[in-house]
Design an enzyme around this catalytic site. Sequence first.
Site, PDB file in Angstrom:
ATOM      1  N   LEU A 158     -54.094 -57.010 -49.435  1.00  0.00           N
ATOM      2  CA  LEU A 158     -55.444 -56.434 -49.416  1.00  0.00           C
ATOM      3  C   LEU A 158     -56.160 -56.591 -50.757  1.00  0.00           C
ATOM      4  O   LEU A 158     -55.529 -56.690 -51.814  1.00  0.00           O
ATOM      5  CB  LEU A 158     -55.386 -54.952 -49.036  1.00  0.00           C
ATOM      6  CG  LEU A 158     -54.601 -53.967 -49.906  1.00  0.00           C
ATOM      7  CD1 LEU A 158     -55.342 -53.564 -51.155  1.00  0.00           C
ATOM      8  CD2 LEU A 158     -54.277 -52.737 -49.088  1.00  0.00           C
ATOM      9  N   LYS A 209     -45.889 -63.528 -51.907  1.00  0.00           N
ATOM     10  CA  LYS A 209     -46.862 -62.639 -52.558  1.00  0.00           C
ATOM     11  C   LYS A 209     -47.202 -63.145 -53.966  1.00  0.00           C
ATOM     12  O   LYS A 209     -48.363 -63.221 -54.361  1.00  0.00           O
ATOM     13  CB  LYS A 209     -46.290 -61.213 -52.604  1.00  0.00           C
ATOM     14  CG  LYS A 209     -47.130 -60.226 -53.365  1.00  0.00           C
ATOM     15  CD  LYS A 209     -48.476 -59.986 -52.732  1.00  0.00           C
ATOM     16  CE  LYS A 209     -49.374 -59.198 -53.670  1.00  0.00           C
ATOM     17  NZ  LYS A 209     -50.748 -59.160 -53.231  1.00  0.00           N
ATOM     18  N   GLY A 258     -66.527 -66.677 -64.984  1.00  0.00           N
ATOM     19  CA  GLY A 258     -66.911 -65.406 -65.598  1.00  0.00           C
ATOM     20  C   GLY A 258     -66.014 -65.029 -66.753  1.00  0.00           C
ATOM     21  O   GLY A 258     -65.431 -65.905 -67.403  1.00  0.00           O
ATOM     22  N   GLY A 262     -58.983 -59.525 -63.774  1.00  0.00           N
ATOM     23  CA  GLY A 262     -58.333 -58.315 -64.282  1.00  0.00           C
ATOM     24  C   GLY A 262     -57.681 -57.619 -63.108  1.00  0.00           C
ATOM     25  O   GLY A 262     -57.315 -58.263 -62.118  1.00  0.00           O
ATOM     26  N   CYS A 265     -53.179 -56.294 -60.305  1.00  0.00           N
ATOM     27  CA  CYS A 265     -52.243 -57.268 -59.719  1.00  0.00           C
ATOM     28  C   CYS A 265     -52.166 -58.603 -60.447  1.00  0.00           C
ATOM     29  O   CYS A 265     -51.103 -58.957 -60.950  1.00  0.00           O
ATOM     30  CB  CYS A 265     -52.585 -57.482 -58.250  1.00  0.00           C
ATOM     31  SG  CYS A 265     -52.307 -56.006 -57.275  1.00  0.00           S
ATOM     32  N   LYS A 268     -50.495 -58.777 -64.090  1.00  0.00           N
ATOM     33  CA  LYS A 268     -49.063 -58.457 -64.159  1.00  0.00           C
ATOM     34  C   LYS A 268     -48.227 -59.389 -63.265  1.00  0.00           C
ATOM     35  O   LYS A 268     -47.103 -59.734 -63.611  1.00  0.00           O
ATOM     36  CB  LYS A 268     -48.808 -56.979 -63.816  1.00  0.00           C
ATOM     37  CG  LYS A 268     -48.725 -56.666 -62.344  1.00  0.00           C
ATOM     38  CD  LYS A 268     -48.218 -55.268 -62.082  1.00  0.00           C
ATOM     39  CE  LYS A 268     -48.422 -54.869 -60.630  1.00  0.00           C
ATOM     40  NZ  LYS A 268     -47.583 -55.508 -59.647  1.00  0.00           N
ATOM     41  N   ARG A 332     -57.784 -50.848 -64.231  1.00  0.00           N
ATOM     42  CA  ARG A 332     -56.548 -51.356 -64.828  1.00  0.00           C
ATOM     43  C   ARG A 332     -56.740 -52.826 -65.226  1.00  0.00           C
ATOM     44  O   ARG A 332     -57.182 -53.632 -64.416  1.00  0.00           O
ATOM     45  CB  ARG A 332     -55.387 -51.209 -63.835  1.00  0.00           C
ATOM     46  CG  ARG A 332     -54.991 -49.750 -63.618  1.00  0.00           C
ATOM     47  CD  ARG A 332     -53.862 -49.582 -62.627  1.00  0.00           C
ATOM     48  NE  ARG A 332     -54.300 -49.716 -61.250  1.00  0.00           N
ATOM     49  CZ  ARG A 332     -53.498 -49.515 -60.197  1.00  0.00           C
ATOM     50  NH1 ARG A 332     -52.240 -49.195 -60.382  1.00  0.00           N
ATOM     51  NH2 ARG A 332     -53.968 -49.643 -58.966  1.00  0.00           N
TER      52      ARG A 332
HETATM   53  N1  LIG Z   1     -53.688 -52.400 -55.806  1.00  0.00           N
HETATM   54  C1  LIG Z   1     -53.733 -53.518 -55.113  1.00  0.00           C
HETATM   55  O1  LIG Z   1     -54.806 -54.093 -54.857  1.00  0.00           O
HETATM   56  C2  LIG Z   1     -52.465 -54.126 -54.575  1.00  0.00           C
HETATM   57  C3  LIG Z   1     -52.551 -55.117 -53.605  1.00  0.00           C
HETATM   58  C4  LIG Z   1     -51.364 -55.667 -53.114  1.00  0.00           C
HETATM   59  C5  LIG Z   1     -50.141 -55.233 -53.604  1.00  0.00           C
HETATM   60  N2  LIG Z   1     -50.100 -54.286 -54.568  1.00  0.00           N
HETATM   61  C6  LIG Z   1     -48.776 -53.818 -55.035  1.00  0.00           C
HETATM   62  O2  LIG Z   1     -48.494 -52.597 -54.348  1.00  0.00           O
HETATM   63  C7  LIG Z   1     -47.755 -51.710 -55.204  1.00  0.00           C
HETATM   64  C8  LIG Z   1     -48.511 -50.400 -55.362  1.00  0.00           C
HETATM   65  O3  LIG Z   1     -49.723 -50.676 -56.020  1.00  0.00           O
HETATM   66  P1  LIG Z   1     -50.887 -49.578 -56.150  1.00  0.00           P
HETATM   67  O4  LIG Z   1     -52.030 -50.248 -56.791  1.00  0.00           O
HETATM   68  O5  LIG Z   1     -51.036 -48.888 -54.852  1.00  0.00           O
HETATM   69  O6  LIG Z   1     -50.167 -48.582 -57.201  1.00  0.00           O
HETATM   70  P2  LIG Z   1     -50.663 -47.143 -57.692  1.00  0.00           P
HETATM   71  O7  LIG Z   1     -50.172 -47.019 -59.079  1.00  0.00           O
HETATM   72  O8  LIG Z   1     -52.105 -46.984 -57.393  1.00  0.00           O
HETATM   73  O9  LIG Z   1     -49.879 -46.130 -56.758  1.00  0.00           O
HETATM   74  C9  LIG Z   1     -48.511 -45.930 -56.793  1.00  0.00           C
HETATM   75  C10 LIG Z   1     -48.227 -44.494 -56.371  1.00  0.00           C
HETATM   76  O10 LIG Z   1     -46.810 -44.318 -56.243  1.00  0.00           O
HETATM   77  C11 LIG Z   1     -46.497 -42.999 -56.684  1.00  0.00           C
HETATM   78  N3  LIG Z   1     -45.044 -42.950 -56.985  1.00  0.00           N
HETATM   79  C12 LIG Z   1     -44.371 -43.513 -58.013  1.00  0.00           C
HETATM   80  N4  LIG Z   1     -43.057 -43.245 -57.895  1.00  0.00           N
HETATM   81  C13 LIG Z   1     -42.890 -42.520 -56.769  1.00  0.00           C
HETATM   82  C14 LIG Z   1     -41.772 -41.956 -56.110  1.00  0.00           C
HETATM   83  N5  LIG Z   1     -40.530 -42.098 -56.592  1.00  0.00           N
HETATM   84  N6  LIG Z   1     -41.987 -41.260 -54.970  1.00  0.00           N
HETATM   85  C15 LIG Z   1     -43.217 -41.092 -54.474  1.00  0.00           C
HETATM   86  N7  LIG Z   1     -44.318 -41.611 -55.047  1.00  0.00           N
HETATM   87  C16 LIG Z   1     -44.163 -42.317 -56.188  1.00  0.00           C
HETATM   88  C17 LIG Z   1     -47.392 -42.802 -57.866  1.00  0.00           C
HETATM   89  O11 LIG Z   1     -47.549 -41.435 -58.185  1.00  0.00           O
HETATM   90  C18 LIG Z   1     -48.696 -43.444 -57.376  1.00  0.00           C
HETATM   91  O12 LIG Z   1     -49.530 -42.499 -56.723  1.00  0.00           O
HETATM   92  C19 LIG Z   1     -47.549 -52.484 -56.511  1.00  0.00           C
HETATM   93  O13 LIG Z   1     -46.338 -53.155 -56.441  1.00  0.00           O
HETATM   94  C20 LIG Z   1     -48.691 -53.476 -56.507  1.00  0.00           C
HETATM   95  O14 LIG Z   1     -48.402 -54.623 -57.281  1.00  0.00           O
HETATM   96  C21 LIG Z   1     -51.228 -53.698 -55.051  1.00  0.00           C
END
Ligand SMILES: NC(=O)c1ccc[n+]([C@@H]2O[C@H](COP(=O)([O-])OP(=O)(O)OC[C@H]3O[C@@H](n4cnc5c(N)ncnc54)[C@H](O)[C@@H]3O)[C@@H](O)[C@H]2O)c1
Length: 436
Positions: A158, A209, A258, A262, A265, A268, A332
């Site tokens: 997403l 991914k 641009g 950032g 994702c 990192k 972020r």
């Molecule tokens: N943000 C994006 O657009 C996106 C898209 C695809 C994949 N991802 C991947 O998905 C994953 C999550 O990303 P995000 O942006 O949602 O992260 P985020 O930091 O927004 O959310 C992670 C959540 O997990 C919680 N958490 C941490 N440890 C925990 C535990 N032991 N038990 C319960 N909750 C816990 C945190 O408090 C936080 O609310 C990452 O691996 C990221 O790379 C993110």
Amino acid sequence: MDISVIGVGYVGLITGACFAELGNRVVCVDVIKEKVDKINRGESPIHEIGLEELLEKHIGKNLKATTDLESAVLESDITFICVGTPEAPDGGIDLKHVKSASKEIGRALAKKKNYHVVVDKSTVVPGTTDSVILPIIERESKKRAGRDFGVAMNPEFLREGLAVEDFMRPDRVVIGSMDKRSGDKVEELYKSFDCPILRTDLRTAEMIKYAANAFLATKISFINEIANICEKVGTDVVDVARGIGLDSRISPRFLNAGVGYGGSCFPKDVKAIYRMGEKEGYKAELLMAVMEINKRQVLHALEVLKEKLGGVGGKKVAVIGLAFKPGTDDVREAPSIKIIRELLKDGAVVSACDPAAIENTRKILGDRISYSSSLEECLDGTEAAVIVTEWPEYIVEPEVFRKKMNGNVVIDGRRILDPVKAKSAGLDYFGIGYGK
Ligand SMILES: NC(=O)c1ccc[n+]([C@@H]2O[C@H](COP(=O)([O-])OP(=O)(O)OC[C@H]3O[C@@H](n4cnc5c(N)ncnc54)[C@H](O)[C@@H]3O)[C@@H](O)[C@H]2O)c1
């Protein structure tokens, strides 16, 4: 199906709310109680189009949030791990949240009689699901993978800002699994989706991914490289991008030059897969170049600004847009933060505007800059402006800048102003990749 989702960040909350919308019973778990309480009140802790409506519709019916992971796992048939996988100090991946969630899931499964599937949705480097998550769950539950529980990897693609839409109508669903039984259970959840469902093994799903994000980041750095040449040879990268994007083999998407990519994702993930290659004895030179070009883009915009202003010390500079992209409140690794930090270091007085990301920026920068949600207010009395996020509300006629600003220097880091109009409105305009 009864689903538990561990971690209610951008991915977890969208996953939970969308699975509820698809008719499942969902329990979302997080360690942050305030987030959980907010969700249970039907309020979204993040800015995403359509999310609040889904929460209002399903909270108290087939969707709830809790801090009690054990009961969430015991109440469900399938658990999605959606915790963060931040960058480790060495640029690799930090698995502490994945490990602690796996540990707790394992302990809960020790008390469960029925077969259960654990699905990792967090982005993890190839090998993590089978060599980290699975053994932790086996150890903590004292149960056998493949017999008592199954393990799958279902990467999420997403885009923040369009996350609900992307989850509900994806281009594809990728399901990696340790065996057919676990994969079938995950596939059942997506049975109403009208898109290809790719079934594969755990490591391939994990690698897909990273390859997807590395490719998209490469496209951005590629067009930025071309943009920098365009500036030298008197052409406009926007026309060039259009010219190549019409080639169906290339496609026009992710070809916006641009100030670089950032977000939580791309930076990192490109770094993590580069480090993974390095650890395995392979130096991914293309990916290194992608990261270097991205770093350079922000500095390039700043260099032009400094040159035009004769240094930024004591000058009032407006930063237009804080979120790493429009439609989200996420800052972020946002280019805006890097730009503001540099400006402050050099003694500039910074005002910034954003429709959604002020609160999150304030957590990082505090009151070292002034904030406004209005473009006009932010520009008022400034000597220069740097456009960093292409929010639709900031795509205006150049006169708006000219009228509000004291000076006339505008660095268009997202190419949202018409360069010809900007110049005729009296702006000292610089657009990334505009060499005419
Ligand atoms: N943000 C994006 O657009 C996106 C898209 C695809 C994949 N991802 C991947 O998905 C994953 C999550 O990303 P995000 O942006 O949602 O992260 P985020 O930091 O927004 O959310 C992670 C959540 O997990 C919680 N958490 C941490 N440890 C925990 C535990 N032991 N038990 C319960 N909750 C816990 C945190 O408090 C936080 O609310 C990452 O691996 C990221 O790379 C993110």
